[in-house]
Design a protein around this motif. Structure first.
Motif, PDB file in Angstrom:
ATOM      1  N   LYS A  67       0.917  -0.936  -0.005  1.00  0.00           N
ATOM      2  CA  LYS A  67       0.156   0.027   0.037  1.00  0.00           C
ATOM      3  C   LYS A  67       0.966   1.264   0.010  1.00  0.00           C
ATOM      4  O   LYS A  67       0.442   2.365  -0.683  1.00  0.00           O
ATOM      5  N   TYR A  70       1.880   3.728  -2.909  1.00  0.00           N
ATOM      6  CA  TYR A  70       1.116   4.737  -3.517  1.00  0.00           C
ATOM      7  C   TYR A  70       0.828   5.951  -2.590  1.00  0.00           C
ATOM      8  O   TYR A  70      -0.060   6.728  -2.760  1.00  0.00           O
ATOM      9  N   PHE A  71       1.791   6.180  -1.621  1.00  0.00           N
ATOM     10  CA  PHE A  71       1.563   7.206  -0.720  1.00  0.00           C
ATOM     11  C   PHE A  71       2.632   8.119  -1.105  1.00  0.00           C
ATOM     12  O   PHE A  71       3.462   8.305  -1.174  1.00  0.00           O
ATOM     13  N   ARG A  79      -4.082  12.559  -3.847  1.00  0.00           N
ATOM     14  CA  ARG A  79      -4.488  11.506  -4.645  1.00  0.00           C
ATOM     15  C   ARG A  79      -3.890  10.171  -3.890  1.00  0.00           C
ATOM     16  O   ARG A  79      -2.736  10.183  -3.220  1.00  0.00           O
ATOM     17  N   GLY A  80      -4.399   8.944  -4.446  1.00  0.00           N
ATOM     18  CA  GLY A  80      -3.820   7.626  -4.050  1.00  0.00           C
ATOM     19  C   GLY A  80      -4.010   7.537  -2.398  1.00  0.00           C
ATOM     20  O   GLY A  80      -4.765   7.957  -1.862  1.00  0.00           O
ATOM     21  N   TYR A  81      -3.086   6.810  -1.921  1.00  0.00           N
ATOM     22  CA  TYR A  81      -2.777   6.256  -0.647  1.00  0.00           C
ATOM     23  C   TYR A  81      -2.253   7.055   0.373  1.00  0.00           C
ATOM     24  O   TYR A  81      -1.414   8.019   0.166  1.00  0.00           O
ATOM     25  N   GLU A  99      -6.693   4.975   7.693  1.00  0.00           N
ATOM     26  CA  GLU A  99      -6.074   4.927   6.446  1.00  0.00           C
ATOM     27  C   GLU A  99      -7.314   5.234   5.359  1.00  0.00           C
ATOM     28  O   GLU A  99      -8.143   4.902   5.465  1.00  0.00           O
ATOM     29  N   TRP A 101      -7.760   6.360   0.712  1.00  0.00           N
ATOM     30  CA  TRP A 101      -7.331   6.384  -0.783  1.00  0.00           C
ATOM     31  C   TRP A 101      -8.246   7.493  -1.345  1.00  0.00           C
ATOM     32  O   TRP A 101      -9.501   7.502  -0.914  1.00  0.00           O
ATOM     33  N   HIS A 102      -7.459   8.329  -2.140  1.00  0.00           N
ATOM     34  CA  HIS A 102      -8.113   9.287  -2.752  1.00  0.00           C
ATOM     35  C   HIS A 102      -8.332   9.135  -4.371  1.00  0.00           C
ATOM     36  O   HIS A 102      -7.225   9.031  -4.842  1.00  0.00           O
ATOM     37  N   ASN A 120      -4.129  10.641 -10.633  1.00  0.00           N
ATOM     38  CA  ASN A 120      -4.513   9.641  -9.586  1.00  0.00           C
ATOM     39  C   ASN A 120      -3.500   8.756  -9.926  1.00  0.00           C
ATOM     40  O   ASN A 120      -2.818   8.455 -11.094  1.00  0.00           O
ATOM     41  N   TRP A 122      -3.161   4.369  -9.164  1.00  0.00           N
ATOM     42  CA  TRP A 122      -3.898   3.234  -9.117  1.00  0.00           C
ATOM     43  C   TRP A 122      -3.237   1.872  -8.985  1.00  0.00           C
ATOM     44  O   TRP A 122      -2.043   1.958  -9.570  1.00  0.00           O
ATOM     45  N   ARG A 175     -13.053   9.539  -1.375  1.00  0.00           N
ATOM     46  CA  ARG A 175     -12.382   8.962  -0.494  1.00  0.00           C
ATOM     47  C   ARG A 175     -12.755   7.597  -0.004  1.00  0.00           C
ATOM     48  O   ARG A 175     -13.730   7.479   0.479  1.00  0.00           O
TER      49      ARG A 175
END
Length: 320
Positions: A67, A70-71, A79-81, A99, A101-102, A120, A122, A175
């Motif tokens: 995970k 993607y931060f 965007r993302g984690y 936690e 995700w956007h 974004n 993915w 979100r």
């Protein structure tokens, strides 16, 4: 006991002139009095919501290192984690126990504004269906949001599409949230799943969460549980709407409390934060000003307002 009002959007979309007027009045007054309202009859296919939750639960079950790829801390978590414990409520010293995700907009009427927004991310390698599911839900909620914004504008005696046009090509966020079961240490820490806060945006649409815990602070200063059923959406007013209406429709403080030990289950929810476009000026509407209600807020661009708040939430290291 007070209870958040429930309305059926079909009275507005398919009703007579009288039914539309009744909906506008009840919906608008609910936002004024509670800041929250439960909306049913939205006609979003239940399979779209269920599939979104399925993909979200699959993602959050991945190992932490998968995970964290993607931060993007430098992006303010737009965007993302966003890792567990990264965000705090404004003016709160403790981090929320969540936690998320956007997902941001990918379809634009004005392609020039697209360059102002983060891209974004993915998790295609890990969850191949995640992107299509999230974008499908995003699109459905985007259409629904425009209808709701039209109703709010009409309640405020503004041209019908005033707010919907402000949100056109907006930096709107879906979100996906995961609140894991709590450890004994977390229960004792005083931290909560989501500390008391107000949303940044115009309005928020919350797909039915998998567990309870959402509470709002009433105008009388009492915490009130908000429960929704399958087929219902919870809609609330955010700070951007409060700002441009000069608090005619104030934003409402809300929180997600920790579960009791007997129900220490994971909680998933998917709020859709409807934002104005980045270059939209958040300026008080003239009909929300009067000698008895002078201007409380100076004009500010939506993007500037958003970045200020992301810093206050601990998602930017320094002011932007």
């Amino acid at each position: 006991m007070k209870k958040v009002p429930t309305v059926d959007i079909r009275s507005y979309t398919h009703g007579s002139i009288r039914e539309q007027a009744e909906f506008i009045s009840i919906f608008g007054k609910a936002l004024q009095e509670y800041g929250f309202v439960i909306v049913e009859g939205h006609e979003i296919n239940p399979s779209i919501i269920a599939d979104g939750y399925k993909q979200v639960q699959e993602f959050f079950s991945l190992p932490v290192n998968a995970k964290e790829k993607y931060f993007d801390k430098n992006g303010g978590g737009q965007r993302g984690y966003v890792v567990f414990g990264a965000e705090n409520a404004k003016n709160s010293k403790q981090k929320d126990l969540k936690e998320f995700w956007h997902v941001g907009r990918e379809q634009f009427e004005d392609t020039a504004i697209e360059q102002q927004y983060p891209k974004n991310a993915w998790p295609n390698a890990e969850i191949p269906q995640f992107k299509d599911s999230m974008l499908n839900l995003y699109s459905s909620l985007d259409k629904f949001s425009r209808v709701l914004l039209c109703a709010v504008a009409e309640y405020l005696h503004l041209p019908k599409f005033t707010l919907a046009d402000m949100a056109k090509d907006g930096n709107t966020i879906l979100r996906a949230l995961h609140y894991p079961p709590l450890s004994e240490e977390q229960f004792k820490s005083g931290a909560v799943r989501s500390a008391a806060h107000e949303d940044i945006n115009l309005i928020t649409i919350l797909c039915e969460a998998t567990e309870s815990g959402l509470q709002i602070l009433t105008r009388e200063g009492k915490w009130l549980d908000v429960e929704s059923s399958v087929g219902q959406m919870v809609v609330d007013a955010g700070d951007m709407l409060a700002r441009i209406t000069n608090d005619v429709i104030p934003s409402t403080t809300h929180r997600v409390i920790n579960p009791p030990n007997s129900k220490n289950l994971p909680r998933y929810s998917m709020p859709y934060f409807v934002h104005a476009a980045a270059n939209c000026e958040l300026k008080i509407f003239e009909n929300c000003l009067s000698p008895s209600r002078p201007a409380k807020y100076a004009p500010i661009l939506a993007d500037e307002f958003l970045k200020q708040r992301l810093y206050e939430l601990g998602l930017f290291d320094t002011p932007k």
